[in-house]
Design an enzyme around this catalytic site. Structure first.
Site, mmCIF file in Angstrom:
data_model
loop_
_atom_site.group_PDB
_atom_site.id
_atom_site.type_symbol
_atom_site.label_atom_id
_atom_site.label_comp_id
_atom_site.label_asym_id
_atom_site.label_seq_id
_atom_site.Cartn_x
_atom_site.Cartn_y
_atom_site.Cartn_z
ATOM 1 C CD GLU A 64 -2.470 -1.374 2.662
ATOM 2 O OE1 GLU A 64 -3.626 -1.798 2.724
ATOM 3 O OE2 GLU A 64 -1.775 -1.162 3.672
ATOM 4 C CG ASP A 235 -4.730 -4.099 8.451
ATOM 5 O OD1 ASP A 235 -4.951 -5.229 7.990
ATOM 6 O OD2 ASP A 235 -3.594 -3.706 8.759
HETATM 7 P P1 NAD Z 1 2.398 -10.658 13.440
HETATM 8 O O1 NAD Z 1 2.294 -11.635 12.312
HETATM 9 O O2 NAD Z 1 3.738 -10.308 13.967
HETATM 10 O O3 NAD Z 1 1.512 -11.181 14.686
HETATM 11 C C1 NAD Z 1 0.201 -11.622 14.537
HETATM 12 C C2 NAD Z 1 -0.091 -12.636 15.634
HETATM 13 O O4 NAD Z 1 -1.479 -12.994 15.537
HETATM 14 C C3 NAD Z 1 0.705 -13.934 15.495
HETATM 15 O O5 NAD Z 1 1.436 -14.173 16.702
HETATM 16 C C4 NAD Z 1 -0.364 -14.995 15.247
HETATM 17 O O6 NAD Z 1 -0.045 -16.253 15.831
HETATM 18 C C5 NAD Z 1 -1.572 -14.363 15.905
HETATM 19 N N1 NAD Z 1 -2.867 -14.874 15.440
HETATM 20 C C6 NAD Z 1 -3.262 -15.153 14.173
HETATM 21 N N2 NAD Z 1 -4.534 -15.615 14.182
HETATM 22 C C7 NAD Z 1 -4.937 -15.609 15.470
HETATM 23 C C8 NAD Z 1 -6.150 -15.967 16.125
HETATM 24 N N3 NAD Z 1 -7.196 -16.425 15.435
HETATM 25 N N4 NAD Z 1 -6.231 -15.818 17.467
HETATM 26 C C9 NAD Z 1 -5.165 -15.367 18.186
HETATM 27 N N5 NAD Z 1 -3.996 -15.030 17.624
HETATM 28 C C10 NAD Z 1 -3.878 -15.139 16.282
HETATM 29 O O7 NAD Z 1 1.638 -9.356 12.926
HETATM 30 P P2 NAD Z 1 1.712 -7.864 13.525
HETATM 31 O O8 NAD Z 1 2.789 -7.072 12.867
HETATM 32 O O9 NAD Z 1 1.645 -7.920 15.008
HETATM 33 O O10 NAD Z 1 0.340 -7.286 12.938
HETATM 34 C C11 NAD Z 1 -0.890 -7.791 13.398
HETATM 35 C C12 NAD Z 1 -1.999 -7.244 12.533
HETATM 36 O O11 NAD Z 1 -2.120 -5.829 12.733
HETATM 37 C C13 NAD Z 1 -1.784 -7.434 11.034
HETATM 38 O O12 NAD Z 1 -2.999 -7.882 10.466
HETATM 39 C C14 NAD Z 1 -1.453 -6.053 10.521
HETATM 40 O O13 NAD Z 1 -1.846 -5.860 9.190
HETATM 41 C C15 NAD Z 1 -2.238 -5.186 11.472
HETATM 42 N N6 NAD Z 1 -1.754 -3.821 11.621
HETATM 43 C C16 NAD Z 1 -2.674 -2.832 11.672
HETATM 44 C C17 NAD Z 1 -2.255 -1.524 11.831
HETATM 45 C C18 NAD Z 1 -3.271 -0.432 11.948
HETATM 46 O O14 NAD Z 1 -2.926 0.733 11.881
HETATM 47 N N7 NAD Z 1 -4.520 -0.757 12.170
HETATM 48 C C19 NAD Z 1 -0.894 -1.215 11.907
HETATM 49 C C20 NAD Z 1 0.028 -2.248 11.890
HETATM 50 C C21 NAD Z 1 -0.417 -3.570 11.735
#
Ligand code: NAD
Length: 352
Positions: A64, A235
């Site tokens: 993005e 997101d």
């Molecule tokens: P990451 O991959 O480091 O961590 C995600 C965690 O979620 C993993 O440990 C995984 O095991 C766990 N997980 C997956 N499915 C699950 C479930 N059903 N129940 C419990 N745990 C589960 O990712 P991250 O960098 O921490 O990012 C997490 C999310 O946040 C991503 O989807 C990312 O796109 C989003 N994000 C959003 C924003 C925002 O501004 N809203 C900013 C950054 C990241």
């Protein structure tokens, strides 16, 4: 160290320098000051050029571009989201960004934004919760204990005083990592066996999982009166975390509706379902939490103005800390129109 104002040298903040900068400022101070900067920019929301981010979707993820401008500065972030990446030793989310001078179009800063995104997302979530969570909220469930999770915890502690955490992740090693990383930082922490267990007694529920699908991290029965939901992980189109019934019981707050209606939890609702823009709450134009029994939802997707604020904040720290490299990014022939001549002079020098 050359002055940051030298137009032909672009300050570059590497991952190494970003970490040094955050530690030099102090993690809590950084998060608090960043939240103040984001608030300042939300208060002048109407001055900004706003557009939903430009997303390029593929089978495994999304790339993005997130641009915005306040008329004086222009900023953009490049960010990806690839939930499968952690299985290959890579981050789910990586990012970098640029801040430029609108007057001449020259970049003024190029920065890593992987760490900065985690900080700005956490600062924005905590800022939102300041207006939306109950003022006595101290217990937070964090569902999804990956890269973003500790940043969320630290921001909620620094900005709201949340000091009790209930962690859940489908991968217990992620929760153990989170527990280790937050050890000795003033939290009491419990690792839970299920999401249902994690939300027990929580004033705030943060969902920050990564999965490229409509997931149901929280079902309707898990969310009681008075809870604030900080839904961070959903997101993207086709990627949500909360059951639709929760949304129907919540007062929903969003960043920029044209983007959130496509990417956020509210993609599950009718296009005209009422939502409140967070900036209006911060500016005192709309109500945030109005009762202790209300369920509030910050449907976070991440908006360009938050990245603009983060870059603006980082830039404000460069002159005093010197924590940047000088990047030879812009061609600067002595005579501006003699770009080709500069190439020929380089060729002549190489021939010596
Ligand atoms: P990451 O991959 O480091 O961590 C995600 C965690 O979620 C993993 O440990 C995984 O095991 C766990 N997980 C997956 N499915 C699950 C479930 N059903 N129940 C419990 N745990 C589960 O990712 P991250 O960098 O921490 O990012 C997490 C999310 O946040 C991503 O989807 C990312 O796109 C989003 N994000 C959003 C924003 C925002 O501004 N809203 C900013 C950054 C990241």
């Amino acid at each position: 160290m050359a002055q940051v104002e030298n137009l032909n040298i672009v300050p570059f903040v590497s991952v190494d320098n970003m970490m040094k900068l955050v530690l030099h400022v102090g993690i809590d101070t950084f998060l608090r000051e960043l939240a103040v900067t984001i608030k300042e920019d939300f208060l002048r929301w109407e001055q900004f050029d706003k557009t939903a981010r430009i997303a390029s979707h593929s089978k495994d993820g999304v790339i993005e571009l997130m641009p915005t401008s306040d008329g004086t500065l222009y900023g953009f972030k490049y960010v990806n989201g690839h939930p499968k990446n952690t299985r290959e030793g890579r981050q789910t989310v990586t990012a970098f960004g640029v801040l430029s001078d609108v007057g001449n179009g020259y970049p003024m800063l190029l920065s890593e934004m992987t760490i900065l995104t985690a900080l700005r997302t956490a600062a924005t979530s905590a800022l939102a919760a300041k207006y939306l969570a109950r003022s006595n909220a101290r217990t937070m469930a964090i569902i999804g204990n990956g890269a973003q999770s500790e940043f969320q915890a630290r921001a909620f502690k620094a900005i709201l005083g949340v000091d009790h955490l209930r962690l859940y992740d489908i991968d217990r090693s992620a929760s153990l990592k989170c527990l280790r990383n937050l050890d000795g930082q003033g939290f009491s922490i419990e690792i839970c066996d299920t999401a249902q267990d994690a939300v027990e007694g929580a004033d705030i529920i943060t969902t920050v999982t990564a999965d490229k699908q409509y997931a149901t991290i929280c079902t309707d029965n898990m969310v009681g009166p008075g809870v604030h939901l900080n839904a961070v992980g959903g997101d993207c189109p086709g990627k949500t975390e909360l059951h639709r019934d929760i949304l129907l019981r919540s007062d929903i707050f969003v960043e920029y509706p044209p983007q959130t209606r496509v990417e956020g939890e509210i993609q599950q609702l009718e296009k005209d379902h009422p939502v409140t823009e967070l900036w209006e709450v911060i500016a005192g134009r709309a109500s945030g939490r109005t009762s202790d029994r209300q369920i509030t939802l910050f449907d976070s997707v991440g908006f360009a103005i938050e990245d603009f604020s983060a870059l603006r904040y980082v830039r404000s720290k460069l002159a005093t800390t010197g924590l940047y490299d000088q990047l030879d990014l812009l061609a600067d022939p002595d005579e501006p129109r003699d770009l080709f001549g500069m190439l020929l002079r380089c060729e002549a020098l190489q021939a010596i």
